[in-house]
Scaffold this active site. Structure first.
Site, PDB file in Angstrom:
ATOM      1  N   ASN A  36       0.849  -1.195   0.000  1.00  0.00           N
ATOM      2  CA  ASN A  36       0.000   0.000   0.000  1.00  0.00           C
ATOM      3  C   ASN A  36       0.883   1.243   0.000  1.00  0.00           C
ATOM      4  OD1 ASN A  36      -2.472   1.539   0.354  1.00  0.00           O
ATOM      5  ND2 ASN A  36      -1.850   1.865   2.477  1.00  0.00           N
TER       6      ASN A  36
ATOM      7  N   HIS B 284       0.835   5.131   1.381  1.00  0.00           N
ATOM      8  CA  HIS B 284       0.098   5.983   2.330  1.00  0.00           C
ATOM      9  C   HIS B 284       0.783   7.354   2.403  1.00  0.00           C
ATOM     10  CE1 HIS B 284      -2.512   6.986   5.646  1.00  0.00           C
ATOM     11  NE2 HIS B 284      -1.453   7.501   6.251  1.00  0.00           N
TER      12      HIS B 284
HETATM   13  C1  GAR Z   1      -2.604   9.048  -2.622  1.00  0.00           C
HETATM   14  O1  GAR Z   1      -2.141  10.229  -2.004  1.00  0.00           O
HETATM   15  C2  GAR Z   1      -2.470   7.865  -1.693  1.00  0.00           C
HETATM   16  O2  GAR Z   1      -1.324   7.918  -0.894  1.00  0.00           O
HETATM   17  C3  GAR Z   1      -3.722   8.032  -0.851  1.00  0.00           C
HETATM   18  O3  GAR Z   1      -4.709   8.392  -1.765  1.00  0.00           O
HETATM   19  C4  GAR Z   1      -4.121   9.116  -2.839  1.00  0.00           C
HETATM   20  C5  GAR Z   1      -4.528   8.459  -4.124  1.00  0.00           C
HETATM   21  O4  GAR Z   1      -4.068   9.196  -5.216  1.00  0.00           O
HETATM   22  N1  GAR Z   1      -4.037   6.811  -0.189  1.00  0.00           N
HETATM   23  C6  GAR Z   1      -4.530   6.772   1.041  1.00  0.00           C
HETATM   24  O5  GAR Z   1      -4.771   7.755   1.684  1.00  0.00           O
HETATM   25  C7  GAR Z   1      -4.803   5.373   1.566  1.00  0.00           C
HETATM   26  N2  GAR Z   1      -4.973   5.412   2.967  1.00  0.00           N
HETATM   27  P1  GAR Z   1      -4.016   8.533  -6.664  1.00  0.00           P
HETATM   28  O6  GAR Z   1      -5.391   7.895  -6.892  1.00  0.00           O
HETATM   29  O7  GAR Z   1      -3.786   9.676  -7.579  1.00  0.00           O
HETATM   30  O8  GAR Z   1      -2.928   7.527  -6.661  1.00  0.00           O
END
Ligand code: GAR
Length: 208
Positions: free
Chosen positions: A115, A117
């Site tokens: 994952n 984060h």
């Molecule tokens: C990213 O910043 C990722 O780290 C976060 O969501 C965003 C997705 O962006 N994930 C979380 O917060 C999971 N807990 P993306 O769809 O452009 O990759």
């Protein structure tokens, strides 16, 4: 004369709920031939996720398990497990996947789910991690690529990217800077996994 037999490419499944910029970052590196992997499927819980178009542009098919269409949410988790077992990936990459994976899935794919984060774990777990860090007033923020275990954002850490918060930096600027860093460390963590370079011992991950 001995010839080198290349290791088989790893079969990957991506989980994403939204925009998909991390999905794209990983797919781009795979397409450049820098990660020995076959991206098999994107699985999304959101039929409107822009990630679906990104996957399609890279010729990766999508399976949609529409979260909203499940009146019993246990059924969603069961379908997700069944779908994953059918595909049988070597690695699952959660990139902006906004659901918590059930223990049955973690057990079935122990140490095979990565994952990304947007915080320096173990600080600021859960949602809106960048805002949590900004509001707290930390001077150093960043992102973490980690294996997924039964807790929330608590699995063994593979890589972290660091952002120094300069005077006057806005939350939006911080979020963008973190995202840019995510696009570096997630593909690298996936690459290390696919090259069999990650060793986990007592929750510590060594890169061989
Ligand atoms: C990213 O910043 C990722 O780290 C976060 O969501 C965003 C997705 O962006 N994930 C979380 O917060 C999971 N807990 P993306 O769809 O452009 O990759």
């Amino acid at each position: 004369m001995a010839s080198l037999i290349p290791k088989p490419r790893k079969k990957l499944v991506f989980l994403a709920s939204g925009r998909g910029s991390n999905l794209e970052a990983v797919l781009q590196v795979i397409q450049k031939g820098k990660i020995p992997a076959n991206p098999a499927f994107l699985i999304t819980d959101n039929p409107e996720a822009p990630s679906i178009q990104i996957a399609a542009r890279h010729n990766v098919p999508t399976k949609i398990l529409d979260w909203k269409s499940y009146s019993k949410k246990e059924e969603y988790h069961l379908d997700l497990l069944r779908t994953l077992e059918e595909i049988s990936p070597d690695l699952i990459v959660a990139c902006g996947y906004m659901r918590i994976l059930k223990p049955e899935i973690i057990r079935a794919f122990r140490n095979r789910i990565i994952n990304i984060h947007p915080s320096l774990l173990p600080s600021f777990t859960g949602l809106h991690a960048q805002k949590q860090a900004f509001d707290y007033g930390v001077k150093i923020a960043g992102c973490t690529a980690h294996f997924v275990d039964e807790g929330v954002d608590s699995g063994p850490i593979i890589l972290q990217g660091v952002i120094k918060i300069e005077e006057g930096m806005t939350e939006r600027e911080l979020t963008l800077a973190i995202l840019k860093e995510e696009h570096k460390i997630l593909p690298l963590a996936v690459k290390h996994f696919c090259e069999d370079r990650l060793l986990i011992k007592d929750r510590k991950v060594s890169i061989l």
